[in-house]
Design an enzyme around this catalytic site. Structure first.
Site, PDB file in Angstrom:
ATOM      1  N   GLU A 103       0.940  -1.334   0.009  1.00 27.18           N
ATOM      2  CA  GLU A 103       0.147   0.150   0.423  1.00 27.18           C
ATOM      3  C   GLU A 103       0.854   1.801  -0.460  1.00 27.18           C
ATOM      4  O   GLU A 103       1.157   2.217   0.731  1.00 27.18           O
ATOM      5  CB  GLU A 103      -0.989   0.037   1.439  1.00 27.18           C
ATOM      6  CG  GLU A 103      -1.839  -0.987   0.975  1.00 27.18           C
ATOM      7  CD  GLU A 103      -2.932  -1.391   2.509  1.00 27.18           C
ATOM      8  OE1 GLU A 103      -4.141  -1.529   2.260  1.00 27.18           O
ATOM      9  OE2 GLU A 103      -2.931  -1.244   3.537  1.00 27.18           O
ATOM     10  N   GLU A 105      -5.022 -10.116   0.170  1.00 26.57           N
ATOM     11  CA  GLU A 105      -5.865  -9.890   1.719  1.00 26.57           C
ATOM     12  C   GLU A 105      -7.407 -10.382   0.912  1.00 26.57           C
ATOM     13  O   GLU A 105      -7.955  -9.661   0.787  1.00 26.57           O
ATOM     14  CB  GLU A 105      -5.385  -8.382   1.685  1.00 26.57           C
ATOM     15  CG  GLU A 105      -3.731  -7.652   2.798  1.00 26.57           C
ATOM     16  CD  GLU A 105      -3.686  -6.971   3.531  1.00 26.57           C
ATOM     17  OE1 GLU A 105      -5.226  -5.884   3.533  1.00 26.57           O
ATOM     18  OE2 GLU A 105      -3.260  -6.290   3.492  1.00 26.57           O
TER      19      GLU A 105
END
Length: 983
Positions: free
Chosen positions: A409, A489
């Site tokens: 991220e 995820e």
């Protein structure tokens, strides 16, 4: 006038004075642990205690002492801070605020007798965030990159006695801009500190390449100095740099972690080798290991302990790995930084695939519109590349590490191209992963977080829409579609949940493109605390007096903070079990879903139960079945006989696959997989209830009187409430649409804010009105009512019809929606009730529940696979799941019947017709919702029993897609029935 040089902690450079990154290894060279009690003083600014820190004459006798390794905020100094995405300081790179808590550490130590002359190296395995080091008054340098080791050459500085080591650690540094990783900010020297003796002319760094192809292995060990390699089991004796081919080796895999122990010797030092032969490659859009496709059944793992934070000991690491293996987890993504090196050694030994992730995340720049994001800024290039280099060099010799992840991220930027170039040149044997750059130019895997089931299905078919900013059918789009897909995820395990695990796994196993998935995440990050009464509880970000904070978002694991498995972990274990057992066409079908193992390491046992009572059992002889294949065998004769019909009740066959022998992580007999099949034909639904022949129910005065009677049942003549059956006093049922919101009900973002919508229209505050209590001539009592919230027209009209049947009191519940459920006057909210049920208040003396249905753990519409059909018994207290933040829990779907018992009370039996959901607890849903911690829940003096048509599913919308419609309760007419009987 030129600007003054930046202080170490604000300089974007990754460090100074350090030795080059190298492999981490264990040898017989002397090693002195410097862990223990150090002198410590905390100051409020980056200057710490001032320039006198390294001086040997500094009097530190009045300083505190602190444990090393540890985080000072968990040792009584300052406070931990949790944020999810936000930086806890202004975005002003590379600068930090003047208020910057700084810990000064000092340690005096002597060398042990016989410490060799020659080179000595001082190593720090992890310092958060910036560590500046002095030895005997001499500045050695500094380092950033908190979850990575750094070393200094201290040859000529270290002396036999009275060494003074000083370390200054700033909580915030320029490195903190690269470490915004959804975690507690926990400063300090939190991993081991060691002094290493390094022999002259010895090996400092080496690389093991152990590949596998078609039964043969190739071994090449290169080093920075000449050495000798021996692997006795394989008969290998070779010089470093000499490639050796072994005609026959067993490959390493997570399923069979075959390690060959050897040594590397040079200059009188012997280095331990743990060699695993395996080859990782991408062929035809699939991820292959040793020539075979693999499917990661994984979890994301932050390092966490409720008392020690990220300072874990070896025993805790082993406990984690044993729990993973026992729950069929075969892979770990080291979110979002390299773990302690001992964890990787254990993964090599126990067998786990590892996606090793670099210590890089810049998520907080989202609040700056990604302006100034470090991967896109040249001044950060060396710091970012340094982190990748230190990860790869440290971990390159671990066979368990099969994928390098460039970070998490952090948007996009040219620095990822530099990192890619370095890793591909240094280690071309492993693929690369990076999820957040939509071009995927630096990744060998397509990857996403939290797709919906429909989106995942499209990805499996390689029919997904291109990411934002990527043109359809462009070279980047075409390349991405050809990549294997890694779901890095999914299934956000926050609170009660996640749901749909079996649904996700079914899709992941249906398409060749998928190489696996990683649940977010392994453990709740609760930190231990004590309340005013001394009771232990677990703190989350919102419990700390600091802004901003991520509140409860750190409580999103499959384990509770004390490492107790949650119901979500049990559900994952079932969803990802590597053997599928079913009955088809009168045969038992066993599907081997392992990637490499046959079924030879498993035994199979079966039992037949009628209404949950065992009537037959035995051993099932299953022929050896290769990986990714199936075998069929006849039903056991006893099972066939039991399914012949003619008996009342349900007959179920259960087959378990268990470990045939003890392993390093579980005993023999540990259950790996389970299948259940109903052998008899389900009975037709019961006929419409009628009054028992010859019965003449005694009925009291009509509505408005004190009481109404129907056999042993007594009703309040005004409200229609059932207040007594025989000698049992109770109250209810009350029509119930509410549940204490789960974290997934509260969701993330407006499309997932179910609980907020429920509360906006008042589902949490239904009021009830009895419109009529009727006594028809058919021997029934009929209670009609309307339930709904203040200020709204929406609600339900209800009819409760009671009659005597089979020695019990039968209840038929009908609920019809009324009013404006679309809330056209207030923004067109479309809401669905979370529950469709009826709640009873029972005497508090009830303590035990026995039931036939799914159990023993909690179950919901989209989280039920782990709950077996059978006869179960639990105390009412044991039915509660102590989520760190109290919320709906303890539901049981597909219940046929249940019995509640307690000292001095009649046994109350409830039969569903045919099924119902139940919960039983000592507090109401409203009290459960109001509680902040489990110990806020106190015994109300009653047992609150819900007998429901059902609840909506759990989902994972706390950070994921909205709950699928099929797991919601539609606004429609509902009917369900049950019978209450006393024994």
């Amino acid at each position: 006038m030129a600007d003054s040089p930046l202080p170490f902690h604000e300089d974007p450079a990754p460090g100074s004075g350090r030795r080059p990154a190298r492999a981490e290894f264990v040898s017989d060279a002397p090693r002195l642990s410097l862990n223990g009690r150090w002198r410590f003083r905390l100051s409020g600014t980056a200057d710490g205690t001032g320039p006198s820190l390294p001086g040997p004459d500094l009097d530190d006798s009045g300083w505190d002492t602190i444990r090393v390794p540890a985080h000072w905020v968990l040792e009584g100094h300052d406070r931990p801070i949790y944020t999810n995405t936000a930086y806890p300081f202004p975005i002003d790179p590379p600068y930090l605020p003047d208020e910057n808590p700084t810990g000064d550490y000092r340690l005096r130590f002597d060398l042990p007798p016989g410490w060799p002359a020659g080179r000595s190296v001082l190593r720090f395995q992890g310092v958060d965030s910036c560590g500046t080091v002095w030895l005997n008054g001499e500045l050695l340098g500094h380092s950033k990159g908190s979850r990575l080791p750094f070393e200094f050459d201290v040859t000529g500085l270290v002396r036999p006695r009275d060494n003074q080591l000083a370390v200054r650690v700033q909580r915030w540094s320029s490195g903190s801009y690269l470490e915004d990783q959804d975690m507690w900010w926990l400063p300090g020297i939190f991993r081991d500190v060691e002094l290493l003796s390094r022999p002259e002319g010895g090996i400092d760094d080496f690389t093991v390449r152990a590949s596998y192809r078609d039964g043969a292995g190739t071994l090449l060990v290169t080093a920075d100095a000449p050495g000798h390699v021996e692997v006795p089991e394989l008969g290998v004796a070779a010089a470093t740099g000499e490639r050796v081919t072994i005609p026959r080796v067993e490959p390493w895999s997570a399923e069979n972690p075959r390690l060959y122990r050897g040594t590397l010797t040079a200059a009188g030092e012997t280095i331990e080798l743990a060699i695993g032969f395996r080859t990782v490659e991408i062929v035809g859009g699939r991820l292959l290991v040793n020539g075979a496709p693999v499917l990661f059944r994984g979890v994301n793992r932050h390092e966490h302990d409720p008392d020690r934070g990220r300072s874990l000991d070896r025993a805790t690491m082993i406990r984690d790995i044993e729990l993973m293996k026992r729950h069929n987890v075969n892979a770990v993504r080291t979110a979002h930084y390299p773990p302690h090196p001992e964890f990787l050694r254990l993964c090599d030994e126990y067998g786990l695939w590892v996606v090793d992730e670099c210590d890089i995340e810049t998520h907080g720049f989202i609040y700056a519109g990604w302006d100034g994001n470090p991967p896109a800024e040249p001044m950060w290039r060396e710091a970012l590349l340094d982190r990748a280099r230190r990860m790869v060099e440290r971990d390159k010799n671990h066979p368990s590490v099969v994928v390098w992840s460039l970070g998490n991220e952090s948007g996009a930027g040219s620095a990822f191209g530099d990192i890619e170039d370095y890793i591909r040149h240094r280690d071309p044997t492993r693929p690369l992963h990076y999820e957040r750059d939509p071009s995927y130019r630096h990744s060998d895997l397509h990857s996403l977080m939290y797709p919906s089931l429909d989106d995942l299905e499209r990805i499996g078919r390689r029919a997904e829409e291109p990411p934002e900013g990527i043109e359809p059918d462009s070279p980047d789009d075409v390349r991405r579609r050809g990549l294997p897909f890694l779901l890095c995820e999914y299934a956000h395990a926050m609170g009660n949940g996640p749901g749909s695990l079996a649904d996700y796994q079914a899709i992941l196993e249906s398409y060749e493109r998928f190489c696996g998935a990683f649940v977010w995440e392994w453990i709740d990050h609760g930190l231990a605390g004590r309340d005013a009464l001394g009771r232990r509880y677990y703190r989350h970000g919102g419990d700390i007096d600091h802004q901003p904070n991520g509140e409860r978002f750190c409580l999103d694991g499959l384990l509770f903070p004390d490492r107790t498995p949650s119901p979500g972990l049990a559900e994952l274990r079932k969803a990802i079990e590597p053997v599928r057992i079913a009955v088809e066409g009168g045969e038992v079908v066993v599907l081997n879903k392992y990637d490499f193992l046959s079924l030879a390491h498993l035994g199979f046992r079966w039992c037949v139960e009628r209404d949950g009572v065992r009537i037959a059992s035995g051993v099932l002889t299953v022929p050896d079945c290769p990986a990714r294949s199936a075998t069929r065998l006849p039903l056991p004769q006893a099972a066939t006989d039991a399914s012949g019909g003619g008996s009342d009740g349900e007959t179920w066959l259960t087959v378990e696959a268990v470990l045939a022998e003890v392993t390093g992580w579980a005993p023999a007999g540990h259950v790996i997989a389970c299948g259940q099949t109903r052998l008899d034909q389900p009975a037709p639904p019961p006929p419409t209830p009628v009054i028992e022949p010859g019965a003449t129910p005694a009925i009291g005065p009509e509505g408005g009187g004190e009481e109404l009677r129907l056999g042993p049942a007594v009703f309040d003549g005004r409200t229609g409430r059932l207040i007594r059956i025989g000698e049992l006093e109770l109250d209810g049922p009350v029509f119930d649409v509410w549940r204490a919101p789960t974290e997934n009900d509260r969701g993330q973002g407006p499309r997932n804010a179910l609980a907020a919508d429920w509360e906006a229209v008042g589902l949490d505050r239904f009021l009830h009105r009895c419109t009529a209590v009727e006594r028809p001539d058919d021997g029934t009592i009929v209670v009609r009512g309307r339930s709904g919230p203040a200020t709204r027209t929406l609600g339900f009209r209800t009819t409760f019809t009671y009659r005597l049947r089979g020695g019990g009191l039968h209840l038929l519940i009908e609920a019809d929606p009324v009013g404006d459920w679309h809330d056209t006057a207030y923004g067109h909210l479309d809401v669905n009730p979370p529950r469709m049920g009826a709640r009873f208040a029972l005497p508090g003396g009830y303590s035990e529940v026995t039931w036939f249905g799914r159990g023993p753990g909690e179950s919901y519409a989209d989280s039920r696979a782990a709950a077996r059909v059978g006869r179960h018994a639990r105390s009412i207290d044991a039915l509660q799941t102590p989520y760190v933040v109290p919320q709906e829990n303890g539901n049981h779907v597909e219940t046929r019947w249940l019995e509640l018992s307690g000292a001095g009370l009649p046994t109350l039996r409830v039969d569903g017709e045919p099924l119902l959901d139940f919960t039983a607890r000592r507090w109401t849903s409203e009290a459960l919702q109001a509680a902040r911690r489990p110990h806020d829940l106190t015994d109300s003096g009653r047992v609150w029993l819900n007998l429901d048509h059902g609840q909506q599913g759990i989902g994972s919308a706390s950070c994921g897609p909205a709950l699928p419609e099929r797991y919601r309760l539609a606004v429609r007419r509902y009917t369900w029935s049950l019978t209450l009987t006393l024994h």
